[in-house]
Design an enzyme around this catalytic site. Structure first.
Site, PDB file in Angstrom:
ATOM      1  N   ARG A 118     -20.619   0.291  -1.114  1.00 25.88           N
ATOM      2  CA  ARG A 118     -19.173   0.104  -1.282  1.00 25.88           C
ATOM      3  C   ARG A 118     -18.650  -0.845  -0.220  1.00 25.88           C
ATOM      4  NH1 ARG A 118     -16.940   3.331  -5.049  1.00 25.88           N
ATOM      5  NH2 ARG A 118     -17.921   5.329  -5.409  1.00 25.88           N
ATOM      6  N   MET A 163     -10.784   0.334 -11.489  1.00 32.60           N
ATOM      7  CA  MET A 163     -11.468   1.630 -11.472  1.00 32.60           C
ATOM      8  C   MET A 163     -12.565   1.704 -10.412  1.00 32.60           C
ATOM      9  SD  MET A 163      -9.699   3.063 -13.767  1.00 32.60           S
ATOM     10  CE  MET A 163     -10.520   4.563 -14.272  1.00 32.60           C
ATOM     11  N   ASN A 192      -0.490   0.720  -6.451  1.00 32.03           N
ATOM     12  CA  ASN A 192      -1.273   1.157  -7.614  1.00 32.03           C
ATOM     13  C   ASN A 192      -0.342   1.839  -8.605  1.00 32.03           C
ATOM     14  OD1 ASN A 192      -3.633   1.871  -9.154  1.00 32.03           O
ATOM     15  ND2 ASN A 192      -3.503   3.944  -8.311  1.00 32.03           N
ATOM     16  N   HIS A 234      -0.466   4.862 -11.517  1.00 37.18           N
ATOM     17  CA  HIS A 234      -1.316   5.978 -11.915  1.00 37.18           C
ATOM     18  C   HIS A 234      -0.617   6.756 -13.035  1.00 37.18           C
ATOM     19  CE1 HIS A 234      -4.357   9.070 -11.493  1.00 37.18           C
ATOM     20  NE2 HIS A 234      -3.385   9.969 -11.553  1.00 37.18           N
ATOM     21  N   SER A 264       3.227   7.271 -11.924  1.00 36.41           N
ATOM     22  CA  SER A 264       3.632   7.085 -10.529  1.00 36.41           C
ATOM     23  C   SER A 264       3.170   5.705 -10.066  1.00 36.41           C
ATOM     24  CB  SER A 264       2.971   8.128  -9.624  1.00 36.41           C
ATOM     25  OG  SER A 264       3.224   9.439 -10.082  1.00 36.41           O
ATOM     26  N   ASP A 287      -5.339   8.220  -4.950  1.00 38.11           N
ATOM     27  CA  ASP A 287      -4.080   8.506  -5.664  1.00 38.11           C
ATOM     28  C   ASP A 287      -3.131   9.348  -4.816  1.00 38.11           C
ATOM     29  OD1 ASP A 287      -5.013   7.115  -7.915  1.00 38.11           O
ATOM     30  OD2 ASP A 287      -5.987   8.912  -8.700  1.00 38.11           O
TER      31      ASP A 287
HETATM   32  C1  GRF Z   1      -3.094   2.529 -16.895  1.00 38.75           C
HETATM   33  O1  GRF Z   1      -2.869   3.731 -17.577  1.00 38.75           O
HETATM   34  C2  GRF Z   1      -2.859   2.699 -15.419  1.00 38.75           C
HETATM   35  O2  GRF Z   1      -1.866   3.632 -15.127  1.00 38.75           O
HETATM   36  C3  GRF Z   1      -4.195   3.207 -14.940  1.00 38.75           C
HETATM   37  O3  GRF Z   1      -5.138   2.512 -15.707  1.00 38.75           O
HETATM   38  C4  GRF Z   1      -4.562   2.117 -16.951  1.00 38.75           C
HETATM   39  C5  GRF Z   1      -4.721   0.632 -17.040  1.00 38.75           C
HETATM   40  O4  GRF Z   1      -4.348   0.150 -18.295  1.00 38.75           O
HETATM   41  N1  GRF Z   1      -4.343   3.030 -13.516  1.00 38.75           N
HETATM   42  P1  GRF Z   1      -4.304  -1.420 -18.562  1.00 38.75           P
HETATM   43  O5  GRF Z   1      -5.666  -1.981 -18.206  1.00 38.75           O
HETATM   44  O6  GRF Z   1      -3.221  -1.997 -17.700  1.00 38.75           O
HETATM   45  O7  GRF Z   1      -4.023  -1.552 -20.024  1.00 38.75           O
END
Ligand code: GRF
Length: 208
Positions: free
Chosen positions: A67, A92, A109, A111, A138, A147
């Protein structure tokens, strides 16, 4: 005012990225996307960025043996563009403390839950299984706790009797696409600051 230079980090579809691109295009968001960086070469968000003529970078985490080495490369790549704000939009990867501390106060971020409820993944399914009446999103500063950083904005979404994971996720996404550009615009207007772990908006503490 000069547009705020931003770098966006993604791993997937990039619908939030698209909402930012669209708000910049219709001039309701005074920002400039310097680059979109993905850890996955096949992320659809990369196509969206290319269509909008935004520079793209792929840094495949599988090519790094730790990492730390991945995050070091990512840091270098981000800094090359000298952004004032780093946006995680469906990125991710769990980030190292060094990385997070390096960008502390200038990385946010989104979430899909009303934090502190449902950190991590499968948030919609977990809210449905718990029998909650409301769910939501959020937007928070990124801190070393997953988070868990200081919250800037939350939006609630009602859970309907016949909701499935997909239908609920879809309605939350609609709100995400409104809320994220809005928060970024607050940054461009210089309204947000992070002081001693406390979010300040217009010079006053913001509490959630
Ligand atoms: C979203 O639901 C965001 O809240 C989460 O990952 C998803 C990303 O969706 N962190 P996208 O790639 O922007 O369509």
């Amino acid at each position: 005012m000069n547009p705020l230079p931003i770098v966006v980090l993604i791993s997937g579809g990039g619908s939030n990225l698209q909402s930012i691109i669209d708000r910049i295009a219709d001039k309701t968001l005074n920002a400039r996307l310097c680059a979109v960086i993905s850890n996955k070469a096949d992320a659809y968000g990369i196509e969206r960025a290319k269509k909008a003529n935004i520079p793209t970078e792929i840094i495949d985490h599988k090519q790094y043996d730790s990492r730390e080495s991945f995050d070091a490369e990512l840091t270098q790549c981000i800094e090359k563009y000298q952004p004032q704000l780093i946006i995680l939009a469906g990125f991710m990867r769990i980030l190292t403390d060094d990385f997070v501390n390096h960008f502390y106060g200038r990385m946010i971020n989104i979430h899909p839950s009303l934090l502190p409820k449902y950190r991590g993944i499968h948030t919609h399914q977990r809210a449905l299984e718990a029998g909650d009446n409301t769910h939501g999103l959020s937007i928070h500063y990124v801190s070393a706790e997953l988070d868990g950083g200081p919250i800037i904005l939350q939006k609630s979404v009602d859970i309907l009797d016949n909701d499935t994971e997909e239908s609920l996720a879809q309605r939350v996404l609609v709100q995400e696409h409104i809320a994220y550009p809005q928060v970024i615009q607050w940054f461009t207007e210089g309204r947000l600051q992070l002081t001693d772990n406390q979010v300040m908006m217009d010079g006053k503490p913001l509490t959630y």
